[in-house]
Design an enzyme around this catalytic site. Sequence first.
Site, PDB file in Angstrom:
ATOM      1  N   HIS A 310       0.956  -1.243   0.107  1.00 32.13           N
ATOM      2  CA  HIS A 310       0.020   0.095  -0.124  1.00 32.13           C
ATOM      3  C   HIS A 310       0.822   1.290  -0.034  1.00 32.13           C
ATOM      4  O   HIS A 310       0.765   2.059   0.825  1.00 32.13           O
ATOM      5  CB  HIS A 310      -0.969  -0.126   1.105  1.00 32.13           C
ATOM      6  CG  HIS A 310      -2.138  -1.039   0.931  1.00 32.13           C
ATOM      7  ND1 HIS A 310      -2.147  -2.303   1.764  1.00 32.13           N
ATOM      8  CD2 HIS A 310      -3.311  -0.746   0.299  1.00 32.13           C
ATOM      9  CE1 HIS A 310      -3.318  -2.964   1.283  1.00 32.13           C
ATOM     10  NE2 HIS A 310      -3.976  -2.015   0.350  1.00 32.13           N
ATOM     11  N   HIS A 314       1.166   1.388  -5.784  1.00 28.61           N
ATOM     12  CA  HIS A 314      -0.336   0.768  -6.008  1.00 28.61           C
ATOM     13  C   HIS A 314      -1.124   1.855  -6.395  1.00 28.61           C
ATOM     14  O   HIS A 314      -2.531   1.772  -7.053  1.00 28.61           O
ATOM     15  CB  HIS A 314      -0.681   0.149  -4.401  1.00 28.61           C
ATOM     16  CG  HIS A 314      -1.992  -0.229  -4.282  1.00 28.61           C
ATOM     17  ND1 HIS A 314      -2.870  -1.031  -5.125  1.00 28.61           N
ATOM     18  CD2 HIS A 314      -3.099   0.327  -3.582  1.00 28.61           C
ATOM     19  CE1 HIS A 314      -4.160  -1.123  -4.758  1.00 28.61           C
ATOM     20  NE2 HIS A 314      -4.226  -0.206  -3.831  1.00 28.61           N
ATOM     21  N   HIS A 350      -7.249   7.079  -2.886  1.00 27.71           N
ATOM     22  CA  HIS A 350      -8.158   6.007  -2.203  1.00 27.71           C
ATOM     23  C   HIS A 350      -7.428   5.138  -1.188  1.00 27.71           C
ATOM     24  O   HIS A 350      -8.159   4.628  -0.150  1.00 27.71           O
ATOM     25  CB  HIS A 350      -8.610   4.839  -3.406  1.00 27.71           C
ATOM     26  CG  HIS A 350      -7.734   3.818  -3.623  1.00 27.71           C
ATOM     27  ND1 HIS A 350      -6.712   3.993  -4.496  1.00 27.71           N
ATOM     28  CD2 HIS A 350      -7.746   2.602  -2.904  1.00 27.71           C
ATOM     29  CE1 HIS A 350      -6.249   2.707  -4.378  1.00 27.71           C
ATOM     30  NE2 HIS A 350      -6.814   1.928  -3.598  1.00 27.71           N
ATOM     31  N   ASP A 351      -6.066   5.164  -1.048  1.00 27.72           N
ATOM     32  CA  ASP A 351      -5.599   4.465  -0.110  1.00 27.72           C
ATOM     33  C   ASP A 351      -4.547   5.453   0.789  1.00 27.72           C
ATOM     34  O   ASP A 351      -3.489   5.054   1.399  1.00 27.72           O
ATOM     35  CB  ASP A 351      -4.772   3.222  -0.356  1.00 27.72           C
ATOM     36  CG  ASP A 351      -5.486   1.969  -0.631  1.00 27.72           C
ATOM     37  OD1 ASP A 351      -6.429   1.755   0.220  1.00 27.72           O
ATOM     38  OD2 ASP A 351      -5.171   1.112  -1.205  1.00 27.72           O
ATOM     39  N   ASP A 482      -8.811  -1.523  -8.053  1.00 28.64           N
ATOM     40  CA  ASP A 482      -8.217  -1.775  -6.904  1.00 28.64           C
ATOM     41  C   ASP A 482      -7.777  -3.359  -6.885  1.00 28.64           C
ATOM     42  O   ASP A 482      -6.780  -3.430  -6.154  1.00 28.64           O
ATOM     43  CB  ASP A 482      -9.184  -1.415  -5.545  1.00 28.64           C
ATOM     44  CG  ASP A 482      -8.450  -1.294  -4.614  1.00 28.64           C
ATOM     45  OD1 ASP A 482      -7.324  -1.019  -4.352  1.00 28.64           O
ATOM     46  OD2 ASP A 482      -9.053  -1.342  -3.388  1.00 28.64           O
TER      47      ASP A 482
HETATM   48  P1  AMP Z   1      -7.085  -1.595  -0.879  1.00 23.72           P
HETATM   49  O1  AMP Z   1      -6.691  -1.692   0.607  1.00 23.72           O
HETATM   50  O2  AMP Z   1      -8.091  -0.702  -1.178  1.00 23.72           O
HETATM   51  O3  AMP Z   1      -6.123  -1.900  -1.817  1.00 23.72           O
HETATM   52  O4  AMP Z   1      -8.489  -3.148  -0.901  1.00 23.72           O
HETATM   53  C1  AMP Z   1      -7.966  -4.136  -1.500  1.00 23.72           C
HETATM   54  C2  AMP Z   1      -7.935  -5.328  -0.832  1.00 23.72           C
HETATM   55  O5  AMP Z   1      -7.349  -6.388  -1.460  1.00 23.72           O
HETATM   56  C3  AMP Z   1      -6.676  -5.291   0.098  1.00 23.72           C
HETATM   57  O6  AMP Z   1      -7.093  -5.439   1.515  1.00 23.72           O
HETATM   58  C4  AMP Z   1      -5.573  -6.088  -0.143  1.00 23.72           C
HETATM   59  O7  AMP Z   1      -4.866  -6.481   0.873  1.00 23.72           O
HETATM   60  C5  AMP Z   1      -6.385  -7.275  -0.921  1.00 23.72           C
HETATM   61  N1  AMP Z   1      -5.556  -7.704  -1.871  1.00 23.72           N
HETATM   62  C6  AMP Z   1      -5.261  -6.950  -3.313  1.00 23.72           C
HETATM   63  N2  AMP Z   1      -4.625  -7.833  -4.139  1.00 23.72           N
HETATM   64  C7  AMP Z   1      -4.301  -8.929  -3.412  1.00 23.72           C
HETATM   65  C8  AMP Z   1      -3.701 -10.379  -3.713  1.00 23.72           C
HETATM   66  N3  AMP Z   1      -2.954 -10.197  -4.988  1.00 23.72           N
HETATM   67  N4  AMP Z   1      -3.606 -11.188  -2.692  1.00 23.72           N
HETATM   68  C9  AMP Z   1      -4.333 -11.138  -1.571  1.00 23.72           C
HETATM   69  N5  AMP Z   1      -5.091 -10.069  -1.254  1.00 23.72           N
HETATM   70  C10 AMP Z   1      -4.992  -8.897  -2.082  1.00 23.72           C
HETATM   71 ZN    ZN Z   2      -6.078  -0.238  -2.969  1.00 28.36          ZN
END
Ligand code: AMP
Ligand code: ZN
Length: 585
Positions: A310, A314, A350-351, A482
């Site tokens: 994050h 990203h 967004h993050d 995302d």
């Molecule tokens: P964000 O925190 O907005 O990026 O929400 C997306 C969520 O999906 C996050 O909590 C990430 O940890 C999870 N995520 C995204 N890509 C993956 C991946 N390749 N494997 C496991 N979790 C993922």
């Molecule tokens: Zn995100």
Amino acid sequence: MMGYKREELIGKEQTEVPKSDKNKADLLDTINSFIKKGKEWQGMYYGRKRNGDSVQQNVKITPVIGQGGKIRHYVSIKRPCNENKSDKSHLCDRVQAESQTDVHTCKHKDRRKSSDVRSNTSRGSDGSSQPRRSSIARIHSMTIEAPITKVINIINVAQESSSEPVAEALDRVLEILRTTELYSPQLGSKEDDPHASDLVDGLMSDGLRRLSGNEYIFTKNAHTIHSHFHIPVSLHDIPPRITESMENEDCWDFDIFELEAATHKRPLVYLGLKTFSRFGVCEFLNCSESVLRSWLQVIEANYHSSNSYHNSTHSADVLHATAYFLCKERVKQSLDRTDEVAALIAATVHDVDHPGRTNSFLCNAGSELALLYNDTAVLESHHAALAFQLTTRDDKCNIFKNMERNEYRTLRQAIIDMVLATEMTKHFEHVNKFVNSINKPLAGLEDNGSGNSGINEDSCNTILTSPENRTLIKRMLIKCADISNPCRPLDLCIEWAARISEEYFAQTDEEKRQGLPVVMPVFDRKTCSIPKSQISFIDYFVTDMFDAWDVFADLPNLIQYLAINFKYWKCLDEQKLRSLRPPEP
Ligand code: AMP
Ligand code: ZN
């Protein structure tokens, strides 16, 4: 009033009590026709005393509708006609609760409910039954008006004329409709798969496992507003290596990690400048490129470069995917300029200030943010709130400064809604709503139009451009952007998997160090199978969502990459490998 003793009446059906023959022959039918429809009935009625005398009563019968929309019971209030109207002192002694679907003919279904109501209907603290009567009327009107109640009422009516198996099936439907989690599937098979189970629980729960007393402290500068800007760059003043690495910025295969390296981990400013310029964002916002540049710098500076996943790369990646989706024909047909600009800004912020820990962790640790946001959508609320604070705090980076008030409010609302939509507890809700409100109706139009001149353009536009549906499309768009990393070319997909795994491992390390509950025990760096975790993530969160998004936006290349990547992880897993890549030969 009627000369009966309590024991002679309690527990008896209304039908068992003798009736006066002074009432008009059709009076009972009239009363029933009112109250069976949920309407109140009020009028004169002759009751029959125990000694056989008839007594005229002023009667009011109110059907009480339960949460499911069914008539649960009736409350009837009987008052002798000659009673002093201001004397309410013994009114409640005459309240009768009748738990039956037909006040004079049906059986009690549940005697306990009947007596509950009797006690509920007792007087208020002032001894009057008046407040209670008005609150019953209020509940009545509330439940009638709620859309879910209308649906339940329709089912109830259909049940009455259905065969037993259909009525039973409808009972099961009603059970489901009464739950509050209508959009969260019960993932039955995940118990067998700890990776899936940890991911689903870890990403989809928040405050439930909260422990108090363990304060999680953010790195000191997490909330610092960076007031000094880096050396300004303009689109015309970008080093050649960076320009080159952004050449195919409008292709899905664009390599964000090359840009990350070329920009020394500041890809967001550069990609932001190029993308926002392609979409004419400055013209829309009526702001200068230098304000946009400062804004991008402030936002990027508030991403933590120490997070392995994050960080601002990203965010740049999500911005890239968002811009790519915005160019798809169906998306262009649906969204207006405000929606487009909102989507680009939402993706960028967004993050922001993500601490590299999940919501569950912050709640368990009793962090300041979890306290501030009541353990609910903690991070997403923070990202959205901080984005606006950072933007509006200083005119030098306030990209909204020249906007007209109403335009700004619409844009702000859309940005907030999109950032909040990235919260994973609502994942299935957003995907299901999108499918039900958009893909299914569009498919219906296609079915009707087949064989003729294609689908009806007007009906299609109505579906695509209604404000409610545009909101669902924007939510789906940012959600797909995302978590689009499993749909990227294999090398990029592997790098993202490495980064998210490392971030989860670091969280588990810290949970162990601090004695906090371990939210996702499978993400232990000593034992974790990364292929298994990716298979689970794709299975539970990615495949269905991208299938739906592909049906809408037409993204065959993404679906192809997803299949290739899934096969790759399966292959590693079949070889019992836990790492990201097979060993060198
Ligand atoms: P964000 O925190 O907005 O990026 O929400 C997306 C969520 O999906 C996050 O909590 C990430 O940890 C999870 N995520 C995204 N890509 C993956 C991946 N390749 N494997 C496991 N979790 C993922
Ligand atoms: Zn995100």
